[in-house]
Design a protein around this motif. Structure first.
Motif, PDB file in Angstrom:
ATOM      1  N   ARG A   1       0.822  -1.219   0.000  1.00 54.23           N
ATOM      2  CA  ARG A   1       0.000   0.000   0.000  1.00 54.23           C
ATOM      3  C   ARG A   1       0.853   1.265   0.000  1.00 54.23           C
ATOM      4  O   ARG A   1       0.533   2.268   0.640  1.00 54.23           O
TER       5      ARG A   1
ATOM      6  N   LEU B   1      -0.074  -2.985   9.131  1.00 56.62           N
ATOM      7  CA  LEU B   1       0.107  -3.232   7.703  1.00 56.62           C
ATOM      8  C   LEU B   1       0.573  -4.660   7.437  1.00 56.62           C
ATOM      9  O   LEU B   1       0.185  -5.275   6.435  1.00 56.62           O
TER      10      LEU B   1
ATOM     11  N   GLN C   1      -2.493  -6.771   7.639  1.00 57.92           N
ATOM     12  CA  GLN C   1      -3.306  -6.608   6.439  1.00 57.92           C
ATOM     13  C   GLN C   1      -2.683  -7.300   5.233  1.00 57.92           C
ATOM     14  O   GLN C   1      -3.393  -7.899   4.414  1.00 57.92           O
ATOM     15  N   TYR C   2      -1.360  -7.239   5.131  1.00 55.87           N
ATOM     16  CA  TYR C   2      -0.685  -7.878   4.002  1.00 55.87           C
ATOM     17  C   TYR C   2      -0.916  -9.389   4.012  1.00 55.87           C
ATOM     18  O   TYR C   2      -1.249  -9.988   2.974  1.00 55.87           O
TER      19      TYR C   2
ATOM     20  N   TYR D   1      -4.535 -10.115   3.280  1.00 51.74           N
ATOM     21  CA  TYR D   1      -4.817  -9.805   1.877  1.00 51.74           C
ATOM     22  C   TYR D   1      -4.337 -10.928   0.956  1.00 51.74           C
ATOM     23  O   TYR D   1      -5.055 -11.359   0.043  1.00 51.74           O
TER      24      TYR D   1
ATOM     25  N   ASP E   1      -7.048   5.617  -1.589  1.00 51.00           N
ATOM     26  CA  ASP E   1      -5.749   5.328  -2.186  1.00 51.00           C
ATOM     27  C   ASP E   1      -5.955   4.243  -3.242  1.00 51.00           C
ATOM     28  O   ASP E   1      -7.055   3.712  -3.415  1.00 51.00           O
ATOM     29  N   GLU E   2      -4.918   3.905  -3.929  1.00 59.28           N
ATOM     30  CA  GLU E   2      -5.021   2.959  -5.041  1.00 59.28           C
ATOM     31  C   GLU E   2      -5.520   1.598  -4.571  1.00 59.28           C
ATOM     32  O   GLU E   2      -6.295   0.931  -5.260  1.00 59.28           O
ATOM     33  N   PHE E   3      -5.074   1.193  -3.389  1.00 57.36           N
ATOM     34  CA  PHE E   3      -5.486  -0.103  -2.853  1.00 57.36           C
ATOM     35  C   PHE E   3      -6.996  -0.157  -2.631  1.00 57.36           C
ATOM     36  O   PHE E   3      -7.673  -1.110  -3.030  1.00 57.36           O
TER      37      PHE E   3
END
Length: 646
Positions: free
Chosen positions: A322, A398, A401-402, A405, A470-472
């Protein structure tokens, strides 16, 4: 002599020392302890595989391979460290200078050098290749051969017996000088050789036992044998690992398993054992090899953990997610991520044959890594907020989340593959049950996509304003719209396919899916890392929805006029132009014309009879008269009413 001279020098030094003389300080000598020799770690079957591939066995040239084994044995025996034990130093006193003189050497000597193990292996390989060479002559004898078939059979069985002798010696040798993985490989090799000998001697029970043990050990080696790193910490290449894994699987499933089935068949056909007794025999054999398999797996686990600990110090020190570069300071988390990476390589290498086990193992690795990251995040949550704590909390968040994801991406890819499989299997017509399965899978995909879109960043301080888009998150929200559109479309088809079709609900769902598909196509085209195929798929879905809406509108009208369509006729469009027939429902592929014209009934007209009469010749009156006299009804004049019948 020398003793008196030394003694006089000693007295002179003691009583009249030189002014510049200094007595040396003699320290107690430290005993130099040599470390004990380490057991050898030789990739036995990788070596055999390369030898077979490079020296004639790809062309079934056993003569070339046998000659190579002889030359290689000579080179191994004349190596300087092993030459005194392995070469023939006959001086001619026993049978001549060139007579064979067997030399005995202690098995413990194999710890000093690996050539002792390699010589025993190549002796077995040479005897086996010689046996296969003689067996080929036995199966297909050349025209001018003078040796009888019975003599050839005795010779190749003798060579097989010799190969079994050397393979058994190899097993005993590596018990002293080999590591656990080498012991299991040698045991599998020995079981394979003993099975071959029992097969040729028609000893079916022994062959079943040995082949089953060999197949079990080869499958255990395929499950983890390729990841066996050397003792010095070196790790095999991924290509070599996958190649050896395929080798073990092929050897177990395509070489040994057919032979095992044949031996079981012979056991039952000859009446030696029943199928239940064979199963009991195989069960006892599994218990016999369990210890070896357990030792192999424990050794592989130990080596794998050691490799992970070594790699975790240099790899996965940070990752990018991200737009942030997140450091990974927890050693346990690094090892968990390395396990995921190795499991992903295995799953890709195995392909379709990987099955459910590799997928479940990969999911378990993700859960383990997520558990480690969540424990760190929970500890940071309990600390008082501050710039350093908030920064660390965001980094660990993060990481959580990674991992989540990546796990959700894996699940979503698998579910989408299942959807594509269902759609491919139902090319003719997606019935109601198949539509329900697809809608259920899209429901699961939608839940996973919403979980990804709900991943937010932790603030660095109380007044920190997070970026809304954001792009994510843009990509995650676009995927949510895509799955919503597909789910609505298939739910609408479910309503349209019911026997008591609910056209209002189907029309409403199709209209909602139309709006979602156009919105999803717009959002996906705005994302940078999204494939154009997804955008084209959404545009194609919009066209498909328009066609579905037209079909349900036509069907609703026909039901109001004529009572509905005739479903299930599967006639081509050319044959049902004047009928209210949908040709089998809202199928993906419509049948417009028959590829092969079907036979049709032709009405009988008088003209046809006139044409047929032209081909009729004179009537065979004599034959017809004879036939009627023989088979015709004869009048009966007897009885009470005989006068009436006449």
């Amino acid at each position: 002599g020398k003793f008196h001279a030394s003694f006089d020098l000693y007295n002179t030094c003691i009583h009249h020392p030189h002014p510049s003389f200094h007595w040396p300080l003699i320290m107690p000598s430290e005993e130099t302890t040599t470390p004990p020799p380490q057991p050898h770690s030789i990739p036995l079957h990788a070596l055999i595989f390369n030898l077979h591939r490079s020296h004639g066995l790809l062309q079934n040239d056993h003569t070339q391979y046998r000659q190579y084994c002889t030359r290689r044995l000579s080179r191994l025996r004349h190596a300087k460290p092993v030459k005194p034990h392995l070469t023939n130093n006959n001086t001619g006193k026993q049978g001549g200078k060139h007579a064979f003189l067997a030399k005995k050497w202690p098995p413990e000597a194999a710890l000093e050098h690996e050539n002792y193990i390699l010589v025993t292996l190549l002796q077995s390989e040479r005897a086996w290749s010689h046996a296969m060479e003689l067996k080929s002559l036995y199966d297909d004898p050349p025209p001018k051969i003078k040796t009888s078939k019975g003599s050839l059979r005795q010779q190749y069985i003798k060579k097989l017996r010799k190969a079994v002798h050397h393979s058994t010696a190899l097993e005993n040798l590596v018990q002293i000088a080999g590591d656990d993985a080498l012991r299991v490989e040698a045991k599998a090799y020995g079981c394979w050789m003993r099975g071959n000998l029992s097969l040729e001697k028609s000893e079916w029970e022994s062959a079943v036992t040995e082949y089953n043990a060999a197949a079990t050990l080869y499958r255990a080696l395929a499950a983890g044998g390729g990841d066996n790193a050397a003792e010095d910490g070196t790790k095999p290449k991924t290509s070599d690992f996958l190649e050896m894994q395929d080798y073990f699987v092929t050897r177990a499933d395509h070489v040994i398993e057919p032979l095992l089935r044949y031996c079981r068949y012979e056991l039952t056909e000859t009446g030696q054992m029943t199928e239940e007794e064979i199963q009991s025999l195989l069960g006892r054999d599994d218990n016999r090899v369990d210890d070896s398999v357990y030792q192999l797996r424990s050794k592989l686990t130990t080596l794998r953990e050691a490799n992970l600990e070594r790699d975790a110090k240099t790899q996965f020190t940070n990752l990018e997610f991200r737009g942030f570069v997140v450091p990974i300071e927890n050693q346990s988390l690094r090892m968990a991520l390395l396990r995921i990476d190795s499991s992903s390589v295995l799953t890709k290498g195995n392909g379709k044959s990987s099955g459910e086990k590799e997928f479940v193992r990969l999911l378990s690795a993700y859960d383990d890594a997520l558990g480690v990251a969540k424990r760190d995040y929970k500890e940071l949550k309990e600390l008082q907020s501050g710039p350093a704590v908030n920064k660390k909390r965001r980094e660990v968040g993060l990481l959580c989340q990674y991992i989540q994801y990546q796990k959700l991406l894996l699940l979503m890819k698998r579910n989408e593959d299942m959807v594509n499989g269902l759609r491919k299997d139902g090319n003719e017509k997606l019935n109601l049950k198949r539509l329900e399965e697809i809608a259920h899978l899209y429901d699961a995909l939608l839940q996973d996509a919403r979980t990804i879109s709900a991943m937010t960043l932790d603030p660095l301080d109380d007044g920190d304003e997070l970026e809304d888009e954001d792009e994510f998150l843009l990509e995650a929200n676009a995927q949510v719209l895509r799955f919503r559109a597909l789910r609505c479309y298939y739910m609408g088809r479910m309503y349209a396919e019911k026997e008591s079709a609910e056209f209002e609900n189907a029309r409403a769902l199709f209209g909602h899916a139309m709006g979602l598909s156009s919105q999803a196509a717009e959002e996906l085209s705005a994302c940078q890392n999204v494939s154009e195929d997804l955008v084209e798929a959404m545009n194609a879905l919009g066209k498909e929805i328009k066609g579905a809406m037209v079909r349900i509108q036509a069907e609703e009208y026909l039901r109001s006029v004529t009572g509905g369509l005739e479903k299930g006729s599967k006639r081509s469009l050319l044959r049902r132009l004047d009928d209210y027939d949908d040709g089998g429902g809202m199928a993906e592929n419509y049948n417009l014309v028959d590829e092969e014209p079907q036979l049709e009934y032709v009405p009988c007209k008088p003209t046809f009879f006139d044409i047929a009469l032209n081909h009729v010749g004179e009537m065979p009156e004599d034959d017809l008269k004879q036939w009627t006299e023989q088979y015709g009804k004869k009048s009966s004049k007897g009885g009470l009413f005989g006068w009436f019948r006449s």
